[in-house]
Design an enzyme around this catalytic site. Structure first.
Site, short mmCIF file in Angstrom:
data_model
loop_
_atom_site.label_atom_id
_atom_site.label_comp_id
_atom_site.label_asym_id
_atom_site.label_seq_id
_atom_site.Cartn_x
_atom_site.Cartn_y
_atom_site.Cartn_z
N LYS A 77 33.30 27.47 52.74
CA LYS A 77 33.07 27.19 54.15
C LYS A 77 31.76 26.44 54.35
CE LYS A 77 33.90 30.45 57.26
NZ LYS A 77 33.73 31.61 58.18
N GLU B 216 28.58 29.75 43.04
CA GLU B 216 29.60 29.69 41.99
C GLU B 216 30.56 28.53 42.22
OE1 GLU B 216 28.47 34.07 42.55
OE2 GLU B 216 28.88 32.32 43.82
N GLY C 49 36.03 35.61 54.94
CA GLY C 49 36.64 35.08 53.73
C GLY C 49 37.84 35.87 53.25
N ARG C 50 37.73 37.19 53.26
CA ARG C 50 38.82 38.02 52.74
C ARG C 50 39.99 38.11 53.71
NH1 ARG C 50 34.33 40.69 54.00
NH2 ARG C 50 34.34 42.44 55.47
N GLU D 108 35.35 45.61 50.29
CA GLU D 108 34.30 44.80 50.93
C GLU D 108 34.27 45.09 52.43
OE1 GLU D 108 33.06 40.80 49.29
OE2 GLU D 108 33.96 40.17 51.18
N HIS E 293 52.44 53.33 31.42
CA HIS E 293 52.02 53.53 30.03
C HIS E 293 50.51 53.35 29.88
CE1 HIS E 293 56.10 53.74 28.29
NE2 HIS E 293 56.41 53.04 29.38
N LYS F 3 23.03 38.14 44.90
CA LYS F 3 22.94 36.68 44.94
C LYS F 3 21.49 36.22 44.99
CE LYS F 3 27.28 35.83 47.47
NZ LYS F 3 27.83 35.26 48.72
#
Length: 562
Positions: free
Chosen positions: A214, A220, A286-287, A372, A403, A527
């Site tokens: 954005k 990153e 964002g999420r 979050e 399993h 960060k």
């Protein structure tokens, strides 16, 4: 703080007290097996249909009194009123003084003019961006949009992190049985290994890169975008496709990079044409943004109609949640039942177990959405929370999980509520001899919830001829709560349904706990420190400012870096 009333401390309310008394009275008297035997209508009473999804809550540790008390709690907390506030743009994200309007991302065009927030026609703005994305995607899908050497695009590389990556990856995987015009690869981790592996075998002449950030400043994402830019230009030059001049490099970037961002200045600095940047708004976290421009890679891969069906799935749940009373609202009830487990049974985690390989990334997606959002220790007015908040969400696709970790869910000392998700139909029906493999798969789905609910008694174990000393190890207590979500088929529409269901479950929990589910300050400190620490790998002065542990670890790095 935004102009939002202070949260109610629900632990001080009569409704909370009633739930506590109810919980206390249940202790020693919980028996799902007996409850089913005593109430032949239990399944019908606790089953719900929403779109193409069927929900069975009957294997949860709930009685009619539980549901009545939970609904009373939700009403006292103002769940319904707060959701209406959210829909209409009240700034319920208090720490950032923002509206929370991910529901606007999936409203139909016919709603233009009906949801004006802070002077902005939210629906009109959303559809303007959607229309631009549809048009661009169509050019890529038909081959009209070409790379710098005139070749059509065959692969999209989408670069993002967190909400700019987890959602698109999950949905891309979920819809892989559907025809897609291009393949998509997703790069998120700043670890160079991620980009190295994702770029293997790609031809830069037929690759389009989407940079999803954005602000266009996410460390990153911009680091990875710069790395991919370098790869693209170097490889094109090595292939003789360009000569490496500034002019040809610039043309290559224009033909092979687009952006999902609102920072057009930074986009242009990178070399991307701002006309090929697609934005979203401060009121979309964002999420909560996979159905915004963050999902651009999905539009290119699967096309406009598929993405519209995906959006319609979200909107169907939004409308249901907004217009269904709490006592009949399965989404609200799931959120309230989660509160019941977290705050009264002290459950620490929640498993999500999709019995569909195409949903193998769904638990990872939910980890960000839920943790979050609700991993908070302060309420939306800045005061401390008064009870436990959040759950550790985790899971794996069945039958793989059976399993691996189901042992803990079945016989461990912790209560782990679990949501089982499966679909009646599969795009890949298979038979081995007379055995329908999908039915064998679904048999496992049904068997696990039955075993968790009803267990196996010592007498049943003994009847199998088990030695007495081994009987305790082979007993199952049962009374392990599960919710079953059974869909007709995994479609774009049902994927939208599922995501919206968990978005609103998260909202209900956050409202009860009085927290702001829409900020994420907990990710900021790491960060900031990373920016301070990184120079210390090569700068002794920066190293001297670090704590003793960090210094020692960097010393180890310096001694062993090859």
């Amino acid at each position: 703080m935004a102009n939002v009333p202070a949260p109610i401390d629900m632990t001080k309310t009569p409704e909370w007290e009633a739930l506590q008394k109810h919980y206390d009275a249940l202790q020693g008297n919980i028996s799902l097996k007996q409850w089913f035997a005593d109430d032949p209508d239990r399944v019908k009473k606790y089953s719900f249909d929403l779109g193409d999804l069927h929900f069975d809550l009957s294997k949860n540790i709930i009685t009619d009194e539980t549901v009545q008390d939970l609904v009373a709690l939700g009403k006292a907390a103002g769940v319904e009123e707060r959701f209406q506030d959210m829909l209409h743009g009240v700034h319920i994200n208090t720490t950032e003084d923002r509206a929370v309007l991910h529901t606007a991302l999936r409203r139909p065009k016919s709603d233009e003019g009906k949801f004006i927030v802070d002077g902005q026609d939210t629906v009109k703005d959303v559809h303007e961006v959607l229309d631009r994305m549809y048009a661009f995607a169509d050019r890529v899908r038909t081959g009209e949009w070409k790379g710098v050497t005139g070749k059509a695009i065959k692969t999209v590389v989408s670069i993002g992190i967190g909400g700019s990556d987890l959602g698109p990856v999950m949905v891309y995987e979920a819809l892989k049985s559907y025809p897609h015009a291009v393949d998509v690869r997703y790069i998120s981790n700043i670890d160079p290994n991620d980009a190295a592996e994702k770029l293997k075998g790609l031809d830069p002449e037929t690759t389009l890169v989407i940079v999803v950030s954005k602000t266009f400043t996410t460390l990153e994402t911009i680091t990875n975008a710069t790395e991919v830019k370098t790869w693209l230009l170097q490889t094109l030059k090595e292939q003789g496709a360009i000569d490496g001049s500034d002019e040809q490099n610039a043309q290559a970037i224009l033909h092979h990079f687009v952006a999902v961002s609102t920072n057009l200045e930074k986009v242009a600095e990178f070399g991307i044409d701002p006309a090929n940047a697609f934005g979203f708004w401060s009121w979309v976290g964002g999420r909560y943004s996979v159905d915004a421009a963050v999902g651009f890679s999905l539009i290119i891969a699967y096309g406009k109609e598929t993405f519209q069906d995906f959006l319609a799935g979200f909107h169907e749940v939004d409308e249901y949640f907004a217009n269904t009373p709490l006592e009949k609202n399965v989404v609200a009830l799931m959120g309230l039942i989660n509160v019941w487990y977290v705050n009264f049974f002290k459950a620490k985690s929640h498993a999500v177990l999709p019995y569909d390989q195409y949903l193998h990334r769904f638990p990872a997606y939910l980890q960000q959405l839920t943790m979050e959002s609700n991993g908070k220790s302060t309420r939306w007015d800045g005061t401390p929370v008064t009870t436990e908040t959040g759950e550790i969400f985790w899971g794996e696709a069945g039958t793989n999980g059976q399993h691996a970790f189901y042992q803990l869910i079945h016989q461990g000392t912790q209560m782990i509520p679990a949501d089982f998700i499966a679909f009646v139909n599969t795009p890949n029906p298979t038979k081995v001899g007379d055995q329908d493999i999908h039915e064998l798969f679904l048999g496992n789905f049904l068997a696990q919830t039955k075993a968790l609910a009803f267990g196996k008694t010592a007498d049943e174990v003994r009847a199998e001829g088990t030695a007495e000393w081994m009987v305790p190890a082979r007993c199952f207590t049962g009374n392990r709560p599960t919710t079953s979500i059974f869909g007709k088929a995994l479609t774009p529409h049902t994927v939208g349904n599922l995501i919206a269901v968990y978005e609103h479950i998260t909202f209900v929990e956050g409202t009860i706990w009085g927290i702001d589910s829409y900020d994420q300050w907990g990710v900021e400190l790491g960060k900031q420190l990373a920016k301070q620490i990184t120079p210390a790998f090569h700068d002794d002065e920066a190293l001297a400012k670090q704590d003793a542990s960090t210094q020692a670890l960097i010393d180890f790095y310096r001694a062993n870096r090859q």
